[in-house]
Write a protein that holds these residues in place. Structure first.
Motif, PDB file in Angstrom:
ATOM      1  N   UNK A  79      -6.575   1.047   4.334  1.00  0.00           N
ATOM      2  CA  UNK A  79      -7.127  -0.106   3.626  1.00  0.00           C
ATOM      3  C   UNK A  79      -6.017  -0.995   3.068  1.00  0.00           C
ATOM      4  N   UNK A  80      -4.907  -0.389   2.676  1.00  0.00           N
ATOM      5  CA  UNK A  80      -3.779  -1.185   2.206  1.00  0.00           C
ATOM      6  C   UNK A  80      -3.207  -2.039   3.332  1.00  0.00           C
ATOM      7  N   UNK A  81      -3.067  -1.450   4.504  1.00  0.00           N
ATOM      8  CA  UNK A  81      -2.555  -2.199   5.653  1.00  0.00           C
ATOM      9  C   UNK A  81      -3.473  -3.376   5.972  1.00  0.00           C
ATOM     10  N   UNK A  82      -4.778  -3.112   6.020  1.00  0.00           N
ATOM     11  CA  UNK A  82      -5.736  -4.170   6.334  1.00  0.00           C
ATOM     12  C   UNK A  82      -5.677  -5.289   5.297  1.00  0.00           C
ATOM     13  N   UNK A  83      -5.550  -4.923   4.028  1.00  0.00           N
ATOM     14  CA  UNK A  83      -5.527  -5.929   2.972  1.00  0.00           C
ATOM     15  C   UNK A  83      -4.255  -6.776   3.041  1.00  0.00           C
ATOM     16  N   UNK A 131      12.974 -17.578  -9.098  1.00  0.00           N
ATOM     17  CA  UNK A 131      13.005 -16.142  -8.812  1.00  0.00           C
ATOM     18  C   UNK A 131      11.815 -15.486  -9.510  1.00  0.00           C
ATOM     19  N   UNK A 132      10.994 -14.818  -8.736  1.00  0.00           N
ATOM     20  CA  UNK A 132       9.805 -14.149  -9.249  1.00  0.00           C
ATOM     21  C   UNK A 132      10.080 -12.648  -9.344  1.00  0.00           C
ATOM     22  N   UNK A 133       9.723 -12.065 -10.460  1.00  0.00           N
ATOM     23  CA  UNK A 133       9.822 -10.613 -10.619  1.00  0.00           C
ATOM     24  C   UNK A 133       8.467  -9.972 -10.413  1.00  0.00           C
ATOM     25  N   UNK A 134       8.410  -8.929  -9.603  1.00  0.00           N
ATOM     26  CA  UNK A 134       7.150  -8.238  -9.332  1.00  0.00           C
ATOM     27  C   UNK A 134       7.341  -6.756  -9.650  1.00  0.00           C
ATOM     28  N   UNK A 135       6.571  -6.274 -10.595  1.00  0.00           N
ATOM     29  CA  UNK A 135       6.607  -4.878 -11.015  1.00  0.00           C
ATOM     30  C   UNK A 135       5.298  -4.242 -10.581  1.00  0.00           C
ATOM     31  N   UNK A 136       5.373  -3.349  -9.598  1.00  0.00           N
ATOM     32  CA  UNK A 136       4.159  -2.823  -8.970  1.00  0.00           C
ATOM     33  C   UNK A 136       4.063  -1.311  -9.179  1.00  0.00           C
ATOM     34  N   UNK A 137       2.839  -0.765  -9.147  1.00  0.00           N
ATOM     35  CA  UNK A 137       2.621   0.654  -9.415  1.00  0.00           C
ATOM     36  C   UNK A 137       2.611   1.490  -8.146  1.00  0.00           C
ATOM     37  N   UNK A 138       2.417   2.796  -8.332  1.00  0.00           N
ATOM     38  CA  UNK A 138       2.449   3.744  -7.228  1.00  0.00           C
ATOM     39  C   UNK A 138       1.131   3.858  -6.487  1.00  0.00           C
ATOM     40  N   UNK A 143      -0.282  -3.639  -3.557  1.00  0.00           N
ATOM     41  CA  UNK A 143       0.174  -4.237  -4.804  1.00  0.00           C
ATOM     42  C   UNK A 143       1.658  -4.546  -4.791  1.00  0.00           C
ATOM     43  N   UNK A 144       2.417  -3.818  -3.981  1.00  0.00           N
ATOM     44  CA  UNK A 144       3.853  -4.069  -3.916  1.00  0.00           C
ATOM     45  C   UNK A 144       4.217  -5.236  -3.036  1.00  0.00           C
ATOM     46  N   UNK A 145       3.434  -5.482  -1.975  1.00  0.00           N
ATOM     47  CA  UNK A 145       3.782  -6.521  -0.997  1.00  0.00           C
ATOM     48  C   UNK A 145       2.788  -7.677  -1.035  1.00  0.00           C
ATOM     49  N   UNK A 146       1.528  -7.386  -1.369  1.00  0.00           N
ATOM     50  CA  UNK A 146       0.534  -8.449  -1.397  1.00  0.00           C
ATOM     51  C   UNK A 146       0.865  -9.559  -2.373  1.00  0.00           C
ATOM     52  N   UNK A 147       1.587  -9.260  -3.446  1.00  0.00           N
ATOM     53  CA  UNK A 147       2.013 -10.298  -4.383  1.00  0.00           C
ATOM     54  C   UNK A 147       3.324 -10.951  -3.951  1.00  0.00           C
ATOM     55  N   UNK A 180       7.773   6.615  -7.588  1.00  0.00           N
ATOM     56  CA  UNK A 180       6.970   7.537  -6.791  1.00  0.00           C
ATOM     57  C   UNK A 180       6.787   7.043  -5.364  1.00  0.00           C
ATOM     58  N   UNK A 181       6.919   5.736  -5.131  1.00  0.00           N
ATOM     59  CA  UNK A 181       6.573   5.180  -3.823  1.00  0.00           C
ATOM     60  C   UNK A 181       7.591   4.151  -3.349  1.00  0.00           C
ATOM     61  N   UNK A 182       8.863   4.418  -3.586  1.00  0.00           N
ATOM     62  CA  UNK A 182       9.899   3.449  -3.218  1.00  0.00           C
ATOM     63  C   UNK A 182      10.064   3.309  -1.710  1.00  0.00           C
ATOM     64  N   UNK A 183       9.870   4.378  -0.963  1.00  0.00           N
ATOM     65  CA  UNK A 183      10.120   4.326   0.478  1.00  0.00           C
ATOM     66  C   UNK A 183       9.158   3.374   1.183  1.00  0.00           C
ATOM     67  N   UNK A 184       7.924   3.324   0.738  1.00  0.00           N
ATOM     68  CA  UNK A 184       6.964   2.401   1.338  1.00  0.00           C
ATOM     69  C   UNK A 184       7.444   0.968   1.203  1.00  0.00           C
ATOM     70  N   UNK A 185       7.935   0.615   0.020  1.00  0.00           N
ATOM     71  CA  UNK A 185       8.407  -0.755  -0.194  1.00  0.00           C
ATOM     72  C   UNK A 185       9.676  -1.026   0.599  1.00  0.00           C
TER      73      UNK A 185
END
Length: 543
Positions: A132-136, A176-183, A189-193, A211-216
């Motif tokens: 669902x994350x990929x689709x979004x 420069x935009x700062x984006x702080x995203x959760x796990x 939430x990390x890429x959609x913004x 917890x999820x740095x590798x995905x980003x």
């Protein structure tokens, strides 16, 4: 309900992954390539660098390979590099920016199995919820690549002196935009913004959740392959209370998704610098089942809305209000549908739910349920851990008899737990739904959509779904998504989801004559003439 019988009829676990959870295709060399995207100032900081960040895989608590941790100095360096790259990017035609994002869209769909593995490895979620994350994200990429020109097109407005003053409003990037995203949704939430911020002409500094740095990092490499300049998107990792404030202090706008308590701190810090912020925070989201609802459909929809991603979702349902005349029937449908969910851990689609993300999250969920049971609530199903499947698995739980003195009543649980309550009238249901200080998402189930729509206008929430739990609003990329009250401010998606990353600039061109009296004209005559003109415009109904 026979809770003991429920415990003995738990569905069997799905096939287990490899012993150390790591996807078979993830090599050490590949990890080194991704870790190289983490920005670290290598001009003397190495002797003082903090310990690397090591997360634990939720499936089995085995260590995920560590990533370098950043310092506040690293964040400053990352923002400086991003600012330099942004100057050239802002001059890049929008059509070229959009081509890179559309190329990323295609690569993401082509290689989605890789990122699905990473999301599951780092968060433990079921593969369908990872998909669902990929689709979004694909939908967000396509939408903004095609609609940014319309969202940011200059707007002509009437000048002070019609015909003599030519005025337009233009949108310019923040910088420069700062984006702080959760796990919990590391890709969405990390890429959609990030994507609309880049398309608007900004550079980005992202604080990846540890917890999820590798995905980003995987996604950062993919965007670079799609044509994004190397320094334009900077990624930093590290302790939230250290790195997060440093990001807020270094950027021109901050987009934060996380807890209400942390969001308040981000907002206060941004306000001191007079920079803008958007915040999507917590929720204790209600769902109303009206007397005329399709009971089977409402029960099935409630299961999805409450237990998707094992309840670790800011818009998931935690409070369910059911009309008293259908309460028993709905409750039975809901319990059966919940018991049918398959808990498991596998890199395929055989499991419906995965584990909680960490021992801390498991302890928080258990504390809410145990507190409710100790004070007289009843677990219609669930209410226990499943160590036979994995160390962090917790059965989806339905509570009945929750009262105001229980922690699960008003505080966000953020896990696979919902509470059922009967109600007598629509007005009572609305009063119950509006209890508390949150206002993120809500749901109403009814065959009378006109009446449900009327009720939706009276619920305090950023979005209200009718005959759907949460996905209909969240998946509508052209409509804004966000909360009110303690659930935050600002919106992602839609026009506001990209305009928030820009400043409005007014450009006025004065022709033929200046505003104000000419050097030889008495001020009194200019004022009298202008007053006459203003009165004429009023009579002509000129806006």
């Amino acid at each position: 309900m026979n809770t003991e019988q429920d415990q003995t009829e738990a569905p069997p676990p799905a096939p287990s992954p490899a012993a150390d959870s790591r996807p078979s295709w993830v090599s050490d060399d590949l990890l080194d390539q991704w870790r190289a995207w983490i920005h670290r100032d290598r001009t003397g900081q190495e002797p003082h660098a903090p310990e690397p960040v090591t997360a634990l895989a939720p499936w089995d608590l085995t260590p995920i390979p560590p990533v370098p941790a950043c310092t506040p100095e690293d964040v400053v360096s990352a923002a400086t590099a991003a600012r330099t790259a942004q100057r050239e990017w802002a001059r890049t035609p929008l059509a070229r920016r959009a081509r890179s994002v559309l190329a990323f869209h295609d690569l993401l769909l082509e290689r989605q199995d890789q990122v699905l593995d990473l999301i599951q490895w780092e968060t433990g979620k079921a593969r369908y919820h990872a998909w669902q994350e990929v689709a979004q994200v694909a939908a967000i990429a396509r939408h903004y690549a095609r609609r940014t020109a319309r969202y940011l097109t200059p707007r002509r407005v009437r000048g002070m002196v019609p015909g003599l003053t030519k005025v337009k409003e233009v949108r310019v990037p923040k910088g420069v935009v700062g984006i702080i995203s959760p796990w919990n949704y590391p890709l969405y939430l990390g890429v959609g913004d990030v994507l609309p911020a880049l398309l608007a002409g900004n550079a980005v500094v992202s604080k990846a959740d540890s917890q999820a740095a590798l995905t980003l990092l995987w996604t950062r490499a993919l965007l670079h392959e799609a044509g994004l300049p190397a320094d334009l998107w900077q990624i930093v990792v590290g302790d939230g209370p250290v790195v997060g404030p440093a990001v807020t202090d270094a950027v021109d706008f901050v987009c934060f998704t996380g807890s209400t308590a942390t969001g308040r701190g981000v907002a206060e810090r941004a306000a001191r610098r007079l920079v803008g912020a958007s915040l999507e925070l917590g929720g204790k989201n209600p769902l109303i089942v009206r007397e005329d609802a399709d009971i089977a459909a409402a029960a099935a929809g409630t299961v999805v809305a409450a237990f998707a991603n094992t309840g670790q979702m800011c818009i998931h349902i935690e409070r369910v209000y059911v009309h008293e005349k259908i309460y028993d029937t709905f409750r039975d449908h809901l319990v059966r549908a919940t018991r049918a969910l398959r808990l498991g851990r596998s890199y395929d689609y055989t499991a419906d739910l995965g584990p909680l993300v960490s021992p801390v999250q498991l302890a928080a969920v258990r504390a809410h349920v145990d507190d409710a049971l100790a004070k007289g609530a009843k677990a219609l199903t669930g209410g226990r851990t499943r160590p036979d499947i994995g160390p962090l698995f917790y059965e989806p739980t339905i509570l009945e008899g929750v009262t105001a003195d229980m922690d699960a009543c008003a505080s966000e649980t953020f896990g696979p737990v919902l509470a059922l309550y009967p109600y007598a009238t629509d007005d009572e249901a609305l009063d119950l739904a509006n209890q508390g200080t949150y206002g993120l998402s809500a749901s109403i189930w009814s065959t009378d959509t006109r009446e449900a729509t009327r009720m939706a206008g009276l619920i305090r929430a950023g979005s209200v779904n009718i005959n759907d739990g949460a996905a209909a609003a969240a998946g509508s990329i052209e409509a804004g998504m966000g909360g009110t009250g303690d659930s935050g401010l600002g919106r992602r998606h839609g026009a506001e989801g990209i305009r928030k990353y820009t400043e409005s600039r007014t450009i006025a061109v004065q022709r033929l004559m200046p505003l104000g009296p000419s050097p030889r004209q008495p001020v009194e005559s200019f004022v009298a003439r202008t007053n006459s003109q203003l009165s004429l415009l009023r009579r002509l109904r000129v806006r």
